[in-house]
Design a protein around this motif. Structure first.
Motif: not given
Length: 175
Positions: A68-69, A72-73, A75-76, A111, A113-114, A125-126, A129
């Motif tokens: 999941e982390l 997130r990476y 996504q960013v 995850p 959305r940011t 945010e990252l 997380a």
């Protein structure tokens, strides 16, 4: 002439060596009984099966958290391509952590959305997380068998370092 007898330095060295020996002796596994005695550390097949199920369950949960982390990476990086250079080494480490935890090659949970409006807040945010993930791994290691606990402790420490680096990167990006 050299002084003979007990010196302060010698006494402190001896005390430290004795204390270290006591600590190392206390770090050994087992139930306090010596090998060869009537109560050896042989586990029954049922206990071993339970331990293996527990290990697999904890690994799967920790791997899901790491995946999941990783998502997130990703996504960013997709939302803010300028962060790719700074995030690539950290993202690669998180990918390695997820792979080390799970041999099943499971898929990442998506995850939410940011909510970040710029790269700096996305990095903050990252970092948050990363801290949450490190906290989850730390809590999990308390229930884990020794080998998995060592792996989780290492990954949690790396996560804490990543959170610090992301916070610093967010400061540089914001200015």
């Amino acid at each position: 002439m050299r002084r003979t007898g007990t010196t302060r330095r010698g006494a402190l060295t001896a005390t430290g060596a004795i204390a270290m020996g006591a600590v190392l002796a206390g770090c050994g596994g087992g139930s306090g009984q010596r090998e060869g005695s009537a109560g050896t550390d042989t586990a029954t097949a049922a206990e071993q099966a339970t331990a293996m199920r527990t290990d697999r369950s904890l690994r799967a949960g920790a791997a899901g958290t790491s995946r999941e982390l990783l998502a997130r990476y990703e996504q960013v990086v997709r939302a803010y391509p300028a962060t790719t250079a700074g995030l690539s080494p950290l993202r690669d480490a998180v990918r390695a952590h997820a792979e080390a935890l799970a041999a099943d090659g499971g898929k990442a949970r998506v995850p939410s959305r940011t909510r970040a409006t710029d790269a700096g807040s996305a990095l903050k945010e990252l970092a948050a997380a990363e801290r949450r993930t490190a906290d989850i791994h730390t809590a999990t290691l308390l229930k884990a068998p020794p080998e998995l606990a060592r792996l989780l402790a290492s990954i949690a420490a790396a996560g804490a370092a990543h959170a610090y680096l992301l916070t610093e990167l967010a400061k540089e990006t914001s200015s």
